[in-house]
Scaffold this motif. Structure first.
Motif, PDB file in Angstrom:
ATOM      1  N   THR A 137       0.825  -1.207   0.000  1.00  0.00           N
ATOM      2  CA  THR A 137       0.000   0.000   0.000  1.00  0.00           C
ATOM      3  C   THR A 137       0.858   1.254   0.000  1.00  0.00           C
ATOM      4  O   THR A 137       0.627   2.189  -0.782  1.00  0.00           O
ATOM      5  CB  THR A 137      -0.929   0.012   1.228  1.00  0.00           C
ATOM      6  OG1 THR A 137      -1.738  -1.162   1.231  1.00  0.00           O
ATOM      7  CG2 THR A 137      -1.831   1.226   1.212  1.00  0.00           C
ATOM      8  N   ASP A 138       1.863   1.294   0.879  1.00  0.00           N
ATOM      9  CA  ASP A 138       2.743   2.468   0.950  1.00  0.00           C
ATOM     10  C   ASP A 138       3.496   2.676  -0.360  1.00  0.00           C
ATOM     11  O   ASP A 138       3.652   3.815  -0.826  1.00  0.00           O
ATOM     12  CB  ASP A 138       3.736   2.308   2.097  1.00  0.00           C
ATOM     13  CG  ASP A 138       3.059   2.372   3.456  1.00  0.00           C
ATOM     14  OD1 ASP A 138       1.910   2.850   3.515  1.00  0.00           O
ATOM     15  OD2 ASP A 138       3.671   1.942   4.447  1.00  0.00           O
ATOM     16  N   ALA A 139       3.965   1.582  -0.958  1.00  0.00           N
ATOM     17  CA  ALA A 139       4.723   1.705  -2.209  1.00  0.00           C
ATOM     18  C   ALA A 139       3.842   2.221  -3.334  1.00  0.00           C
ATOM     19  O   ALA A 139       4.252   3.101  -4.109  1.00  0.00           O
ATOM     20  CB  ALA A 139       5.317   0.348  -2.577  1.00  0.00           C
ATOM     21  N   LEU A 140       2.641   1.680  -3.461  1.00  0.00           N
ATOM     22  CA  LEU A 140       1.727   2.149  -4.509  1.00  0.00           C
ATOM     23  C   LEU A 140       1.380   3.621  -4.315  1.00  0.00           C
ATOM     24  O   LEU A 140       1.324   4.396  -5.281  1.00  0.00           O
ATOM     25  CB  LEU A 140       0.457   1.300  -4.510  1.00  0.00           C
ATOM     26  CG  LEU A 140       0.596  -0.132  -5.016  1.00  0.00           C
ATOM     27  CD1 LEU A 140      -0.707  -0.896  -4.794  1.00  0.00           C
ATOM     28  CD2 LEU A 140       0.966  -0.156  -6.494  1.00  0.00           C
ATOM     29  N   GLU A 141       1.165   4.010  -3.068  1.00  0.00           N
ATOM     30  CA  GLU A 141       0.827   5.406  -2.799  1.00  0.00           C
ATOM     31  C   GLU A 141       1.974   6.339  -3.170  1.00  0.00           C
ATOM     32  O   GLU A 141       1.757   7.396  -3.776  1.00  0.00           O
ATOM     33  CB  GLU A 141       0.467   5.574  -1.328  1.00  0.00           C
ATOM     34  CG  GLU A 141       0.082   6.995  -0.963  1.00  0.00           C
ATOM     35  CD  GLU A 141      -0.246   7.146   0.511  1.00  0.00           C
ATOM     36  OE1 GLU A 141      -0.495   8.288   0.948  1.00  0.00           O
ATOM     37  OE2 GLU A 141      -0.232   6.117   1.226  1.00  0.00           O
ATOM     38  N   ARG A 142       3.188   5.950  -2.829  1.00  0.00           N
ATOM     39  CA  ARG A 142       4.343   6.802  -3.130  1.00  0.00           C
ATOM     40  C   ARG A 142       4.598   6.874  -4.635  1.00  0.00           C
ATOM     41  O   ARG A 142       4.983   7.920  -5.156  1.00  0.00           O
ATOM     42  CB  ARG A 142       5.579   6.290  -2.404  1.00  0.00           C
ATOM     43  CG  ARG A 142       5.512   6.473  -0.882  1.00  0.00           C
ATOM     44  CD  ARG A 142       6.630   5.722  -0.207  1.00  0.00           C
ATOM     45  NE  ARG A 142       6.533   5.795   1.241  1.00  0.00           N
ATOM     46  CZ  ARG A 142       7.176   6.678   1.999  1.00  0.00           C
ATOM     47  NH1 ARG A 142       7.968   7.565   1.430  1.00  0.00           N
ATOM     48  NH2 ARG A 142       7.046   6.676   3.303  1.00  0.00           N
ATOM     49  N   LEU A 143       4.401   5.760  -5.341  1.00  0.00           N
ATOM     50  CA  LEU A 143       4.630   5.773  -6.787  1.00  0.00           C
ATOM     51  C   LEU A 143       3.571   6.587  -7.517  1.00  0.00           C
ATOM     52  O   LEU A 143       3.853   7.183  -8.570  1.00  0.00           O
ATOM     53  CB  LEU A 143       4.631   4.328  -7.312  1.00  0.00           C
ATOM     54  CG  LEU A 143       5.833   3.464  -6.907  1.00  0.00           C
ATOM     55  CD1 LEU A 143       5.647   2.038  -7.407  1.00  0.00           C
ATOM     56  CD2 LEU A 143       7.131   4.042  -7.455  1.00  0.00           C
ATOM     57  N   MET A 144       2.368   6.624  -6.979  1.00  0.00           N
ATOM     58  CA  MET A 144       1.286   7.385  -7.623  1.00  0.00           C
ATOM     59  C   MET A 144       1.167   8.810  -7.088  1.00  0.00           C
ATOM     60  O   MET A 144       0.245   9.533  -7.471  1.00  0.00           O
ATOM     61  CB  MET A 144      -0.042   6.656  -7.435  1.00  0.00           C
ATOM     62  CG  MET A 144      -0.138   5.326  -8.144  1.00  0.00           C
ATOM     63  SD  MET A 144      -1.813   4.621  -8.127  1.00  0.00           S
ATOM     64  CE  MET A 144      -2.056   4.403  -6.360  1.00  0.00           C
ATOM     65  N   LYS A 145       2.092   9.205  -6.216  1.00  0.00           N
ATOM     66  CA  LYS A 145       1.991  10.528  -5.599  1.00  0.00           C
ATOM     67  C   LYS A 145       1.966  11.674  -6.610  1.00  0.00           C
ATOM     68  O   LYS A 145       1.302  12.698  -6.367  1.00  0.00           O
ATOM     69  CB  LYS A 145       3.142  10.723  -4.610  1.00  0.00           C
ATOM     70  CG  LYS A 145       2.912  11.873  -3.649  1.00  0.00           C
ATOM     71  CD  LYS A 145       3.945  11.875  -2.531  1.00  0.00           C
ATOM     72  CE  LYS A 145       3.638  12.977  -1.521  1.00  0.00           C
ATOM     73  NZ  LYS A 145       4.618  12.970  -0.410  1.00  0.00           N
ATOM     74  N   PRO A 146       2.690  11.616  -7.749  1.00  0.00           N
ATOM     75  CA  PRO A 146       2.589  12.721  -8.725  1.00  0.00           C
ATOM     76  C   PRO A 146       1.176  12.978  -9.222  1.00  0.00           C
ATOM     77  O   PRO A 146       0.880  14.073  -9.711  1.00  0.00           O
ATOM     78  CB  PRO A 146       3.511  12.248  -9.868  1.00  0.00           C
ATOM     79  CG  PRO A 146       4.503  11.354  -9.209  1.00  0.00           C
ATOM     80  CD  PRO A 146       3.741  10.649  -8.133  1.00  0.00           C
ATOM     81  N   LEU A 147       0.277  11.992  -9.103  1.00  0.00           N
ATOM     82  CA  LEU A 147      -1.100  12.182  -9.552  1.00  0.00           C
ATOM     83  C   LEU A 147      -1.886  13.121  -8.657  1.00  0.00           C
ATOM     84  O   LEU A 147      -2.995  13.534  -9.008  1.00  0.00           O
ATOM     85  CB  LEU A 147      -1.816  10.826  -9.640  1.00  0.00           C
ATOM     86  CG  LEU A 147      -1.251   9.822 -10.644  1.00  0.00           C
ATOM     87  CD1 LEU A 147      -2.029   8.515 -10.581  1.00  0.00           C
ATOM     88  CD2 LEU A 147      -1.294  10.380 -12.059  1.00  0.00           C
ATOM     89  N   ILE A 149      -1.357  16.114  -8.139  1.00  0.00           N
ATOM     90  CA  ILE A 149      -1.500  17.440  -8.759  1.00  0.00           C
ATOM     91  C   ILE A 149      -2.781  17.524  -9.563  1.00  0.00           C
ATOM     92  O   ILE A 149      -3.260  18.619  -9.860  1.00  0.00           O
ATOM     93  CB  ILE A 149      -0.284  17.760  -9.656  1.00  0.00           C
ATOM     94  CG1 ILE A 149      -0.172  16.753 -10.803  1.00  0.00           C
ATOM     95  CG2 ILE A 149       0.996  17.772  -8.828  1.00  0.00           C
ATOM     96  CD1 ILE A 149       0.955  17.066 -11.771  1.00  0.00           C
ATOM     97  N   PHE A 150      -3.356  16.372  -9.912  1.00  0.00           N
ATOM     98  CA  PHE A 150      -4.648  16.339 -10.597  1.00  0.00           C
ATOM     99  C   PHE A 150      -5.799  16.084  -9.616  1.00  0.00           C
ATOM    100  O   PHE A 150      -6.901  15.725 -10.020  1.00  0.00           O
ATOM    101  CB  PHE A 150      -4.654  15.249 -11.679  1.00  0.00           C
ATOM    102  CG  PHE A 150      -3.582  15.408 -12.713  1.00  0.00           C
ATOM    103  CD1 PHE A 150      -3.681  16.407 -13.677  1.00  0.00           C
ATOM    104  CD2 PHE A 150      -2.467  14.588 -12.719  1.00  0.00           C
ATOM    105  CE1 PHE A 150      -2.693  16.562 -14.637  1.00  0.00           C
ATOM    106  CE2 PHE A 150      -1.476  14.737 -13.680  1.00  0.00           C
ATOM    107  CZ  PHE A 150      -1.585  15.729 -14.632  1.00  0.00           C
TER     108      PHE A 150
END
Length: 272
Positions: A137-147, A149-150
């Motif tokens: 969960t933490d890894a997916l959240e960190r990898l998708m963090k640039p999203l 901004i939308f």
């Protein structure tokens, strides 16, 4: 049996892969998926398959767990490979029923499809077997963090994906229990035609849906009791850091990538 399916299970351990950063494992899995389908000859296919088998060997997970992962898609692998056996150009080696031709290209397609699907499932299983749901969960959240901004709620998306993956084994176990209970009451689920078998599934699906909604309600209540309000303002007990081990594994993956590229450039394509 349903209980033999190992999708979504986590196998605790202290292997090299267990100690890696979960973000690195997810990115490398995506890389390997690309490599599996980019290889255009048997040399590239052998290189990617051998690397996945090597990773399985150092994961510390029993081989029977990986075999369970393959068991659930065995029919899909065989069916897809059989279809590709008859799709190939060239001189027919065998002709069936007067119009179905088996060529050398068709045999190559059959082998490539079977190995690619099996390798894809094995590589994905390595990730779930060696990564806990919390780290995932933490890894997916960190990898998708640039999203963010939308204005996309990446924490909620990652949480939903992880919960869905986590409850796959639970629902499969529940399905097996319901099937055993219905069979003990005299239900026949294996004889008759297609429609009769579909109707026989209704006594299984209805209790399964009821149980799933009850579990979802209990989980929502438990999360509210623990003051869960989404990802905003949340802190973590431990933070993720890439270390020397992750760098070595990235370097190993880069060598595999270079090897696949060299094989594609220097050797003729086996599949088109």
């Amino acid at each position: 049996m349903v209980r033999d399916i190992a999708l979504g299970q986590y196998f605790p351990g202290r292997s090299v892969l267990h100690r890696m950063d979960a973000r690195v494992k997810i990115v490398l899995l995506l890389l390997y998926i690309v490599l599996i389908f980019v290889g255009a000859n048997f040399a590239a296919l052998l290189l990617t398959t051998a690397s996945v088998l090597f990773i399985m060997g150092i994961s510390g997970v029993p081989v029977k767990m990986y075999l369970k992962s393959l068991k659930m898609i065995l029919f899909i692998v065989l069916f897809t490979s059989l279809l590709n056996l008859f799709y190939g150009q060239g001189e027919p080696l065998v002709t069936l029923f007067g119009f179905m031709n088996i060529t050398q290209a068709g045999i190559n397609n059959c082998i490539f499809v079977a190995v690619r699907i099996a390798t894809l499932i094995l590589a994905s299983s390595v990730l779930t077997f060696t990564t806990s749901p919390t780290d995932l969960t933490d890894a997916l959240e960190r990898l998708m963090k640039p999203l963010t901004i939308f204005h996309i709620k990446v924490h909620e998306i990652a949480m939903m994906m992880t919960i869905a993956l986590r409850f796959v084994p639970t629902l499969l176990e529940e399905t097996d229990k319901i099937m055993s209970a219905q069979k003990a009451r005299g239900a026949d689920m294996e004889s008759g035609g297609l429609m009769q078998r579909v109707k026989a599934l209704l006594p299984i699906l209805i209790p399964l849906f009821v149980s799933s909604f009850r579990r979802a309600g209990d989980l929502a209540m438990a999360m509210e009791c623990r003051c869960y309000r989404g990802g905003e303002g949340r802190t973590r007990m431990s933070s993720m850091h890439m270390g020397t081990l992750d760098a070595w594994v990235i370097g190993f993956s880069a060598l595999i990538l270079a090897g696949v590229i060299v094989c594609n450039l220097l050797l003729p394509a086996t599949i088109r």
